[in-house]
Design a protein around this motif. Structure first.
Motif, PDB file in Angstrom:
ATOM      1  N   MET A   2      76.965  48.332  41.936  1.00  0.00           N
ATOM      2  CA  MET A   2      75.933  48.124  40.922  1.00  0.00           C
ATOM      3  C   MET A   2      74.758  49.071  41.163  1.00  0.00           C
ATOM      4  O   MET A   2      74.483  49.454  42.303  1.00  0.00           O
ATOM      5  CB  MET A   2      75.480  46.677  40.953  1.00  0.00           C
ATOM      6  N   ASP A   3      74.054  49.412  40.074  1.00  0.00           N
ATOM      7  CA  ASP A   3      72.944  50.371  40.153  1.00  0.00           C
ATOM      8  C   ASP A   3      71.875  49.932  41.151  1.00  0.00           C
ATOM      9  O   ASP A   3      71.389  50.748  41.938  1.00  0.00           O
ATOM     10  CB  ASP A   3      72.316  50.567  38.775  1.00  0.00           C
ATOM     11  N   TRP A   4      71.499  48.664  41.114  1.00  0.00           N
ATOM     12  CA  TRP A   4      70.409  48.208  41.974  1.00  0.00           C
ATOM     13  C   TRP A   4      70.788  48.327  43.448  1.00  0.00           C
ATOM     14  O   TRP A   4      69.950  48.629  44.286  1.00  0.00           O
ATOM     15  CB  TRP A   4      69.979  46.780  41.637  1.00  0.00           C
ATOM     16  N   ALA A   5      72.068  48.133  43.773  1.00  0.00           N
ATOM     17  CA  ALA A   5      72.507  48.241  45.164  1.00  0.00           C
ATOM     18  C   ALA A   5      72.435  49.695  45.637  1.00  0.00           C
ATOM     19  O   ALA A   5      72.069  49.961  46.795  1.00  0.00           O
ATOM     20  CB  ALA A   5      73.917  47.687  45.308  1.00  0.00           C
ATOM     21  N   ILE A   6      72.778  50.622  44.747  1.00  0.00           N
ATOM     22  CA  ILE A   6      72.691  52.044  45.103  1.00  0.00           C
ATOM     23  C   ILE A   6      71.246  52.418  45.412  1.00  0.00           C
ATOM     24  O   ILE A   6      70.958  53.103  46.399  1.00  0.00           O
ATOM     25  CB  ILE A   6      73.275  52.923  43.977  1.00  0.00           C
ATOM     26  N   GLY A  36      62.930  51.622  41.670  1.00  0.00           N
ATOM     27  CA  GLY A  36      64.057  51.960  40.795  1.00  0.00           C
ATOM     28  C   GLY A  36      65.131  50.889  40.848  1.00  0.00           C
ATOM     29  O   GLY A  36      65.720  50.523  39.825  1.00  0.00           O
ATOM     30  N   GLY A  37      65.382  50.352  42.038  1.00  0.00           N
ATOM     31  CA  GLY A  37      66.328  49.260  42.178  1.00  0.00           C
ATOM     32  C   GLY A  37      65.866  47.999  41.483  1.00  0.00           C
ATOM     33  O   GLY A  37      66.666  47.252  40.906  1.00  0.00           O
ATOM     34  N   GLY A  43      67.764  45.047  34.562  1.00  0.00           N
ATOM     35  CA  GLY A  43      68.603  45.482  33.453  1.00  0.00           C
ATOM     36  C   GLY A  43      68.105  46.717  32.732  1.00  0.00           C
ATOM     37  O   GLY A  43      68.546  46.989  31.609  1.00  0.00           O
ATOM     38  N   GLY A  44      67.229  47.485  33.350  1.00  0.00           N
ATOM     39  CA  GLY A  44      66.710  48.698  32.725  1.00  0.00           C
ATOM     40  C   GLY A  44      67.751  49.799  32.690  1.00  0.00           C
ATOM     41  O   GLY A  44      68.674  49.843  33.498  1.00  0.00           O
ATOM     42  N   SER A  45      67.605  50.705  31.750  1.00  0.00           N
ATOM     43  CA  SER A  45      68.532  51.819  31.626  1.00  0.00           C
ATOM     44  C   SER A  45      68.314  52.810  32.778  1.00  0.00           C
ATOM     45  O   SER A  45      67.271  52.798  33.429  1.00  0.00           O
ATOM     46  CB  SER A  45      68.321  52.527  30.284  1.00  0.00           C
ATOM     47  N   GLN A  49      65.024  53.563  35.232  1.00  0.00           N
ATOM     48  CA  GLN A  49      65.138  53.441  36.688  1.00  0.00           C
ATOM     49  C   GLN A  49      64.601  54.695  37.372  1.00  0.00           C
ATOM     50  O   GLN A  49      63.809  54.608  38.319  1.00  0.00           O
ATOM     51  CB  GLN A  49      66.605  53.224  37.086  1.00  0.00           C
ATOM     52  N   LEU A  50      65.036  55.846  36.864  1.00  0.00           N
ATOM     53  CA  LEU A  50      64.551  57.113  37.430  1.00  0.00           C
ATOM     54  C   LEU A  50      63.052  57.282  37.231  1.00  0.00           C
ATOM     55  O   LEU A  50      62.340  57.742  38.133  1.00  0.00           O
ATOM     56  CB  LEU A  50      65.300  58.290  36.803  1.00  0.00           C
TER      57      LEU A  50
END
Length: 147
Positions: A2-6, A36-37, A43-45, A49-50
């Motif tokens: 998942m994005d947040w874990a990265i 960013g996480g 739930g942001g795109s 996040q960037l």
């Protein structure tokens, strides 16, 4: 993954590398990565996040730079009592001689003979002096009452 874990793994890596560098700047970048996480967790795109990671990391780094931890010490090492522990110690000078227009003397300090030079703006008279600077094996001293 998942994005947040990265994002949080990247923040953890930045903190790990920070432990080896000894500065706080990578820690500020890690705060941005964690932000960013946080946006990813909400739930942001990826663009948001960037943007959050960059904005928070940049702001945290700027705040660190303006704090006392981010300011460079502009004092010369020869005058810094944190570098040379002799600075601030006192010596007794009984007699001065002129060498190239500069008052100099020899004193016994820490069990050895040292060359002593009078700091500008001080009168060449005998008495108690404070070490203000160390240049090689020469102590630069000023009167004990003129801090």
């Amino acid at each position: 993954m998942m994005d947040w874990a990265i994002w949080l793994v990247l923040a953890g890596l930045a903190v790990g590398v920070e432990l080896f560098t000894g500065t706080f700047y990578l820690l500020m970048i890690a705060i941005g990565l964690a932000a960013g996480g946080g946006v990813a967790l909400l739930g942001g795109s990826p663009e948001w996040q960037l943007l959050a990671a960059a904005a928070i990391g940049f702001a945290a780094t700027g705040l660190l730079r303006r704090s006392r931890f981010g300011k460079m010490n502009k004092e010369k090492a020869a005058r810094d009592p944190n570098v040379i522990l002799d600075i601030g110690q006192s010596v007794r000078v009984d007699q001065w001689t002129e060498l190239d227009g500069t008052p100099t003397s020899r004193v016994r300090y820490r069990g050895a003979e040292w060359d002593v030079e009078l700091a500008p703006g001080n009168a060449a008279q005998s008495g108690q002096f404070i070490i203000r600077e160390v240049r090689g094996s020469r102590l630069i001293v000023a009167h004990a009452v003129s801090h």
